[in-house]
Design an enzyme around this catalytic site. Sequence first.
Site, mmCIF file in Angstrom:
data_model
loop_
_atom_site.group_PDB
_atom_site.id
_atom_site.type_symbol
_atom_site.label_atom_id
_atom_site.label_comp_id
_atom_site.label_asym_id
_atom_site.label_seq_id
_atom_site.Cartn_x
_atom_site.Cartn_y
_atom_site.Cartn_z
ATOM 1 N N GLY A 174 0.813 -1.214 0.000
ATOM 2 C CA GLY A 174 0.000 0.000 0.000
ATOM 3 C C GLY A 174 0.841 1.255 0.000
ATOM 4 C CB SER A 211 -5.819 2.662 13.160
ATOM 5 O OG SER A 211 -6.617 3.826 13.342
ATOM 6 C CB VAL A 230 -1.386 -7.564 -0.250
ATOM 7 C CG1 VAL A 230 -0.140 -7.079 -0.972
ATOM 8 C CG2 VAL A 230 -2.214 -6.390 0.251
ATOM 9 C CE1 TYR A 246 -8.620 1.371 8.765
ATOM 10 C CE2 TYR A 246 -9.184 2.496 10.802
ATOM 11 C CZ TYR A 246 -8.304 2.263 9.758
ATOM 12 O OH TYR A 246 -7.099 2.932 9.729
ATOM 13 C CB ALA A 278 -12.881 -5.530 14.265
#
Length: 254
Positions: free
Chosen positions: A20, A146, A68, A160, A162
């Site tokens: 990414g 995050s 990926v 997201y 989780a």
Amino acid sequence: MTSKQDYPGSLCGKTAIVTGSGRGIGRGIVSALHARGAQVAVVDIDPATSAETATVLGDRTIAITADVSSSAAVKEMVEQVVDRFGGIDILVNNAGIDRAIPILDMSEEEWDRLMNINLKSVFLCTKAVLPSIIERGGGCVISTSSIVARQGAMNGGIHYAASKGAILAFTKTLARQMANKGIRANAIAPGVVDTDLIREHMPEDVREKVMSAIPVGRLAQTEEIGGLVAYLVSDEARYITGATFDINGGFWIG
């Protein structure tokens, strides 16, 4: 006199894969590793951004287009990097997406899609890269979590949050199980970062409100995230493993 190559923060002679990394945080990370002497694989699902970033960085760089979340694509990615650079020392699991969908409106397909990209990819890439890192005598795996894994998400998707929380558990376990192979594993947990996506999708008034809640008064810059990762994969951080590093300007302190 100590040469640049002998400096503990140098990454000369090391090869890194950053997923990414065509834009945003990933681009900041791959740029920082390259600046410190590493050979880098710029991996992104978007061929245009990976090619552009690799072109900007110049030599010691390969651009790879890969999904990926696909084991076949990950296998091919690793083979390309090994063929080009001879082996792998560093993996940065950075690829990810977020969709602010309330749980009551979330479909099973939406949950699975995000989990495949954000979490399954971490497993696939790490498993595929470990043999090369072991063969080289050790190295590092860094995974991007995050701030929402620490404090929960007010507006982002619960899937997201989780996925980013699971990355922390994955990292701690990987660190414990692979230390005897010379492999260190750490996670970073950024807050709000000043990227193209944030500028495109977060209205200016919302950005101002967010910045007012951050003690240092601004959003993070991608190069600051990159600098942290570059330190963590260097010999200067050789005793650090299984840790999570918050980088959020004081927005969350735990």
